[in-house]
Design a protein around this motif. Structure first.
Motif, PDB file in Angstrom:
ATOM      1  N   SER A   1       6.036 -47.088 -41.802  1.00  0.00           N
ATOM      2  CA  SER A   1       5.514 -47.793 -40.637  1.00  0.00           C
ATOM      3  C   SER A   1       4.483 -46.919 -39.930  1.00  0.00           C
ATOM      4  N   ALA A   2       3.646 -47.558 -39.133  1.00  0.00           N
ATOM      5  CA  ALA A   2       2.626 -46.801 -38.398  1.00  0.00           C
ATOM      6  C   ALA A   2       3.269 -45.802 -37.446  1.00  0.00           C
ATOM      7  N   TRP A   3       4.396 -46.215 -36.814  1.00  0.00           N
ATOM      8  CA  TRP A   3       5.106 -45.322 -35.902  1.00  0.00           C
ATOM      9  C   TRP A   3       5.643 -44.103 -36.640  1.00  0.00           C
ATOM     10  N   ALA A   4       6.262 -44.342 -37.814  1.00  0.00           N
ATOM     11  CA  ALA A   4       6.822 -43.233 -38.589  1.00  0.00           C
ATOM     12  C   ALA A   4       5.711 -42.302 -39.082  1.00  0.00           C
ATOM     13  N   LEU A   5       4.599 -42.879 -39.505  1.00  0.00           N
ATOM     14  CA  LEU A   5       3.487 -42.060 -39.970  1.00  0.00           C
ATOM     15  C   LEU A   5       2.955 -41.176 -38.839  1.00  0.00           C
ATOM     16  N   ALA A   6       2.831 -41.765 -37.660  1.00  0.00           N
ATOM     17  CA  ALA A   6       2.366 -40.987 -36.511  1.00  0.00           C
ATOM     18  C   ALA A   6       3.349 -39.865 -36.180  1.00  0.00           C
ATOM     19  N   GLY A   7       4.648 -40.211 -36.185  1.00  0.00           N
ATOM     20  CA  GLY A   7       5.661 -39.197 -35.904  1.00  0.00           C
ATOM     21  C   GLY A   7       5.652 -38.074 -36.925  1.00  0.00           C
ATOM     22  N   GLY A   8       5.501 -38.436 -38.204  1.00  0.00           N
ATOM     23  CA  GLY A   8       5.468 -37.432 -39.256  1.00  0.00           C
ATOM     24  C   GLY A   8       4.281 -36.498 -39.134  1.00  0.00           C
ATOM     25  N   LEU A   9       3.114 -37.063 -38.835  1.00  0.00           N
ATOM     26  CA  LEU A   9       1.921 -36.229 -38.683  1.00  0.00           C
ATOM     27  C   LEU A   9       2.054 -35.288 -37.491  1.00  0.00           C
ATOM     28  N   ILE A  10       2.674 -35.768 -36.416  1.00  0.00           N
ATOM     29  CA  ILE A  10       2.881 -34.903 -35.250  1.00  0.00           C
ATOM     30  C   ILE A  10       3.836 -33.761 -35.597  1.00  0.00           C
ATOM     31  N   ILE A  11       4.915 -34.074 -36.320  1.00  0.00           N
ATOM     32  CA  ILE A  11       5.879 -33.037 -36.708  1.00  0.00           C
ATOM     33  C   ILE A  11       5.215 -31.992 -37.599  1.00  0.00           C
ATOM     34  N   LEU A  12       4.446 -32.448 -38.608  1.00  0.00           N
ATOM     35  CA  LEU A  12       3.786 -31.507 -39.513  1.00  0.00           C
ATOM     36  C   LEU A  12       2.745 -30.668 -38.774  1.00  0.00           C
ATOM     37  N   GLY A  13       1.978 -31.317 -37.891  1.00  0.00           N
ATOM     38  CA  GLY A  13       0.987 -30.576 -37.112  1.00  0.00           C
ATOM     39  C   GLY A  13       1.641 -29.537 -36.216  1.00  0.00           C
ATOM     40  N   THR A  14       2.755 -29.920 -35.583  1.00  0.00           N
ATOM     41  CA  THR A  14       3.485 -28.986 -34.725  1.00  0.00           C
ATOM     42  C   THR A  14       4.044 -27.825 -35.537  1.00  0.00           C
ATOM     43  N   LEU A  15       4.544 -28.128 -36.735  1.00  0.00           N
ATOM     44  CA  LEU A  15       5.093 -27.088 -37.601  1.00  0.00           C
ATOM     45  C   LEU A  15       4.024 -26.068 -37.975  1.00  0.00           C
ATOM     46  N   VAL A  16       2.839 -26.552 -38.345  1.00  0.00           N
ATOM     47  CA  VAL A  16       1.748 -25.636 -38.698  1.00  0.00           C
ATOM     48  C   VAL A  16       1.336 -24.816 -37.486  1.00  0.00           C
ATOM     49  N   TRP A  17       1.167 -25.470 -36.334  1.00  0.00           N
ATOM     50  CA  TRP A  17       0.781 -24.763 -35.100  1.00  0.00           C
ATOM     51  C   TRP A  17       1.816 -23.714 -34.719  1.00  0.00           C
TER      52      TRP A  17
END
Length: 293
Positions: free
Chosen positions: A262-278
């Motif tokens: 879902s668009a919501w899950a995709l957004a959440g996943g990208l935020i988690i991955l971005g936060t993990l890298v940061w």
């Protein structure tokens, strides 16, 4: 071999391991077997594969376990079982992104186990990731999807505990090969899932082929590659490169069976991955004073 070439070699090994790990979602979805049946067969083959390679290299694939290694192996067994079950019940993207929420819990586990204070960067990463996790539960949720998402959270919790205990094991017993705990964890899964595997239908030839691939390559060879790559990389570098697994997993599933997150899950996943890298890349920077909690 100079330092830069060693790092490039380590990065290539970890990237290859992450690519192999990422193939799990598609094959778990394709298999009509139950989660415990898949987990049992995959882990039994993986344990035998890794034990054979370690033995061929002159190592000890089954060192005498202590309390810490047993806890580490048990946590790893939880990662394997919960992830397979989550992938069966929810989308592959949800399962892998929620598993990658492990650093949220690792922040507090490391603080309790090592006495390291929680700092503002830690809190920011946790709050952002928790908010992103909430996006997975937005929209229409069937009973199966909700249960799958919760199992994905448990997979992340297990991964955090596994990471923390594995790090402690490396610090307390630097001479011990960490592959031993991973082999033991796979054997635990094989024993727990044996009744389900024996009670279920005999896998067809194509299903047996997939299970062999998952055990030999997707877990067995992948962890050996990751372990070899870690010798040439910092923990931060390995974590950042390892996010390739979460990026590729939903891609293979979409290309293979057309499953869309879902668009919501995709957004959440990208935020988690971005936060993990940061968060991970900031670990090498000098820490400021800890936040007062």
């Amino acid at each position: 071999m100079d330092g830069s070439r060693e790092r490039m070699r380590g990065a290539a090994l970890v990237a290859l391991a992450a690519t192999l790990w990422s193939s799990s979602g598609l094959f778990i979805k394709v298999l009509s077997l139950g989660a415990l049946q898949i987990s049992c067969a995959r882990s039994l083959v993986a344990a035998l594969t890794m034990a054979w390679v370690v033995k061929r290299r002159g190592g000890r694939p089954f060192p005498r376990p202590d309390g810490l290694s047993l806890l580490c192996a048990g946590a790893y067994a939880g990662v394997l079982v919960f992830f397979v079950a989550a992938t069966k019940l929810t989308t592959a993207a949800n399962a892998i992104f929620l598993q990658f929420s492990a650093p949220i819990y690792l922040v507090f586990l490391e603080s309790r186990l090592s006495g390291r204070p929680v700092v503002r960067r830690d809190l920011a990463a946790v709050l952002i990731s928790l908010g992103a996790m909430g996006l997975f539960f937005v929209g229409r949720l069937g009973t199966g999807t909700l249960a799958g998402n919760l199992l994905g959270v448990l997979s992340g919790l297990s991964l955090a505990l596994f990471s923390a205990t594995l790090k402690l094991q490396r610090e307390r017993r630097p001479e011990a090969d960490p592959i031993g705990a991973i082999i033991l964890g796979n054997l635990i899964v094989a024993v727990l899932g044996a009744p389900a595997l024996l009670a279920g239908p005999v896998p067809t030839l194509p299903q047996a082929g997939i299970l062999l691939y998952l055990g030999v390559f997707q877990i067995g060879i992948a962890y050996l590659l990751f372990n070899a790559g870690m010798k040439h990389l910092s923990a931060t570098g390995a974590v950042v490169i390892g996010t390739l697994e979460a990026v590729l997993n939903p891609v293979w599933v979409f290309l293979g069976i057309g499953e869309r997150p879902s668009a919501w899950a995709l957004a959440g996943g990208l935020i988690i991955l971005g936060t993990l890298v940061w968060y991970s890349t900031g670990q090498a920077l000098p820490r400021r004073e800890p936040a007062r909690l």
